[in-house]
Scaffold this active site. Structure first.
Site, mmCIF file in Angstrom:
data_model
loop_
_atom_site.group_PDB
_atom_site.id
_atom_site.type_symbol
_atom_site.label_atom_id
_atom_site.label_comp_id
_atom_site.label_asym_id
_atom_site.label_seq_id
_atom_site.Cartn_x
_atom_site.Cartn_y
_atom_site.Cartn_z
ATOM 1 N N HIS A 26 0.853 -1.163 -0.176
ATOM 2 C CA HIS A 26 0.088 0.037 0.004
ATOM 3 C C HIS A 26 0.747 1.048 -0.075
ATOM 4 C CE1 HIS A 26 -2.507 3.153 1.806
ATOM 5 N NE2 HIS A 26 -3.818 2.132 1.607
ATOM 6 N N ASP A 69 3.300 -3.530 8.361
ATOM 7 C CA ASP A 69 1.906 -2.740 7.925
ATOM 8 C C ASP A 69 0.865 -3.768 8.294
ATOM 9 O OD1 ASP A 69 -0.388 -1.482 7.068
ATOM 10 O OD2 ASP A 69 0.670 -1.442 5.036
ATOM 11 N N CYS A 98 -4.764 2.353 -3.508
ATOM 12 C CA CYS A 98 -3.657 3.036 -2.956
ATOM 13 C C CYS A 98 -2.328 2.209 -3.205
ATOM 14 C CB CYS A 98 -3.675 3.535 -1.252
ATOM 15 S SG CYS A 98 -5.103 4.538 -1.054
ATOM 16 N N LYS A 154 -10.504 -0.036 10.636
ATOM 17 C CA LYS A 154 -10.691 -1.078 9.806
ATOM 18 C C LYS A 154 -11.166 -2.157 10.669
ATOM 19 C CE LYS A 154 -7.259 0.277 6.452
ATOM 20 N NZ LYS A 154 -8.236 0.686 5.466
ATOM 21 N N GLN A 187 -4.193 -4.198 7.421
ATOM 22 C CA GLN A 187 -5.312 -5.581 6.786
ATOM 23 C C GLN A 187 -4.890 -6.912 7.878
ATOM 24 O OE1 GLN A 187 -7.622 -4.984 4.802
ATOM 25 N NE2 GLN A 187 -6.921 -2.717 4.207
HETATM 26 N N1 PLP Z 1 -1.742 -0.368 4.694
HETATM 27 C C1 PLP Z 1 -2.772 -1.078 4.168
HETATM 28 C C2 PLP Z 1 -2.579 -2.329 3.638
HETATM 29 C C3 PLP Z 1 -4.122 -0.529 4.150
HETATM 30 O O1 PLP Z 1 -4.946 -1.223 3.511
HETATM 31 C C4 PLP Z 1 -4.321 0.996 4.572
HETATM 32 C C5 PLP Z 1 -5.750 1.398 4.303
HETATM 33 O O2 PLP Z 1 -6.197 1.219 3.470
HETATM 34 C C6 PLP Z 1 -3.168 1.478 4.976
HETATM 35 C C7 PLP Z 1 -1.982 1.033 5.138
HETATM 36 C C8 PLP Z 1 -3.574 2.710 5.545
HETATM 37 O O3 PLP Z 1 -4.267 2.862 6.735
HETATM 38 P P1 PLP Z 1 -4.951 4.468 7.288
HETATM 39 O O4 PLP Z 1 -5.510 5.071 6.069
HETATM 40 O O5 PLP Z 1 -5.915 3.900 8.081
HETATM 41 O O6 PLP Z 1 -3.647 4.941 7.930
#
Ligand code: PLP
Length: 418
Positions: free
Chosen positions: A132, A209, A375, A235, A212
């Site tokens: 991401h 990260d 993203c 999430k 998910q």
């Molecule tokens: N990493 C992953 C794999 C994600 O799916 C997301 C959000 O879609 C993020 C990071 C970023 O999360 P946030 O927007 O809550 O900071």
């Protein structure tokens, strides 16, 4: 409160669970809402919504500052959630839990505060081809600033991380290995402990990260052997604007804060300042107090159901959804076909139809999915397409949701056939 199903492969009665999510009672374009966008943001159960109201009505105050009763009670409630989160992910100490605005902020914090201090020109940062942007751009920026090099762990043909490629990419020159617990596009759940071990053996830190991961699996940072793990509350049934960064104490101690101001200091004079103890030195300013306290209600909900049961439900749901989509020769799925190796985030395209058009037509039927690059633009573009549709399920999604979604997909395609 939570009823368990006895008649499906799922350990969760999603039909009973969904009753606890008020928003699922609403309609969209006159049709019952089928929410398949939880990978972007999950819905909130009544218990979380009520807790939020209760907090506003009974606990509103700043934290760590005033001595009055309301402030003391609010601070105690706020800090108890730190204990709760630490225990939940088996962090050795509560000081290793930093509240952030989300996974994005946590990952940026590691890149800025640890990376800038320790990563030197010519040293290596290893990422994966499924990042991401939140776990890609901060490292690219760090490499640009420091002169470090970036290497990638490649994907296999079936959308998993190629561990041979990991072993090749992670060498003695590597300082950081950053990777997702699970991909928000592919759904792939990665072997976190194994990659963390390869990183450790090479003398590198592992940065996970978990955006998910934490919503779908129980997380034990010690068993996984990771150095940093970041995730977002929104999430996992919680509020937006709140996340958690876990970091090993020694590493956090060694990092300077990136944001300075109130509450993160030990002492301030006219010409300088020293920092407060962990974790407060990373929590400058007034935090998302109501969000943190409310998050406990989301964790209660998840724990009452049980993370293993949630994973089991998602497996059964994903199995069914993949089987249904797999029957359609005009659908291309991007992600592992085995529901045991993945989450319920399913990316796909319909032959000859733009992803955005599909998403719009589904929306007209009340089916909420996401389209775009999610993203993860370089990953999606590596499929040779600019965008995919993503249907992502969670603990409140039923098999009937899949049926409605697939039926709507048929209708959408028919429109483009004529
Ligand atoms: N990493 C992953 C794999 C994600 O799916 C997301 C959000 O879609 C993020 C990071 C970023 O999360 P946030 O927007 O809550 O900071």
């Amino acid at each position: 409160m939570v009823v368990r199903a006895e008649t499906t492969n799922s350990p969760v009665d999603a039909a009973a669970v969904r009753e606890q999510f008020p928003i699922l009672a609403r309609t969209v374009h006159g049709r019952p809402l089928v929410y398949l966008d939880s990978a972007a943001s999950s819905l909130r159960p009544r218990a979380v919504i009520e807790r939020e109201r209760e907090v506003a009505e009974t606990l509103h105050s700043n934290v760590h500052r005033s001595a009055h009763t309301l402030a003391a009670e609010t601070t105690a409630a706020f800090e108890s959630v730190r204990d709760r989160v630490a225990a939940r992910i088996n962090a050795p100490a509560r000081e290793e839990i930093v509240f952030t605005r989300g996974a994005t902020e946590g990952l940026n914090m590691v890149a800025r505060c640890w990376g800038e201090k320790h990563v030197l020109a010519g040293e290596r940062i290893v990422l994966t081809r499924m990042e991401h942007h939140a776990n890609l751009v901060p490292w690219l920026q760090l490499a640009r600033r420091t002169g470090a090099e970036i290497a990638f762990i490649e994907l296999t043909g079936d959308y998993r991380l190629d561990l041979d490629s990991a072993a090749r990419a992670i060498n003695g020159n590597t300082k950081i290995v950053a990777f997702p617990h699970a991909s928000n596009v592919l759904g792939t759940v990665n072997p976190v402990a194994e990659i963390a071990r390869i990183a450790r053996d090479a003398g590198a830190l592992s940065v996970v990260d978990g955006a998910q991961g934490a919503p779908h699996r129980s997380v034990d940072v010690q068993a996984l052997g990771v150095d940093f793990y970041a995730f977002s509350a929104h999430k996992m049934l919680g509020p937006t604007g709140l996340g958690v960064l876990y970091g090993r104490r020694k590493l956090l101690d060694d990092m300077d804060p990136w944001m300075t101001g109130g509450e993160m200091i030990e002492r301030v004079t006219w010409d300088g300042a020293s920092w407060a103890e962990l974790p407060h030195k990373f929590e400058a300013g007034t935090p998302h107090i109501a969000g943190v306290i409310t998050f406990a209600a989301a964790l209660d909900f998840l724990d009452e159901l049980g993370m293993d049961a949630i994973a089991g439900h998602e497996r059964a749901w994903t199995d069914y959804a993949l089987a249904k989509l797999g029957e359609l020769p005009w659908v291309t799925i991007y992600g592992p076909r085995d529901a045991h190796e993945r989450t319920a985030a399913i990316s796909f395209n319909v032959d000859g139809v733009f992803a955005d058009d599909i998403a719009q037509l589904l929306d007209a039927d009340g089916v909420a999915v996401r389209s775009g690059h999610h993203c993860a633009q370089p990953l999606v573009e590596s499929f040779g397409v600019p965008a995919t549709v993503r249907a992502s399920g969670y603990l409140y999604n039923t098999l009937e949701d899949v049926d409605t979604f697939v039926e709507s997909l048929h209708d959408a395609r028919r429109l483009f056939e004529n």
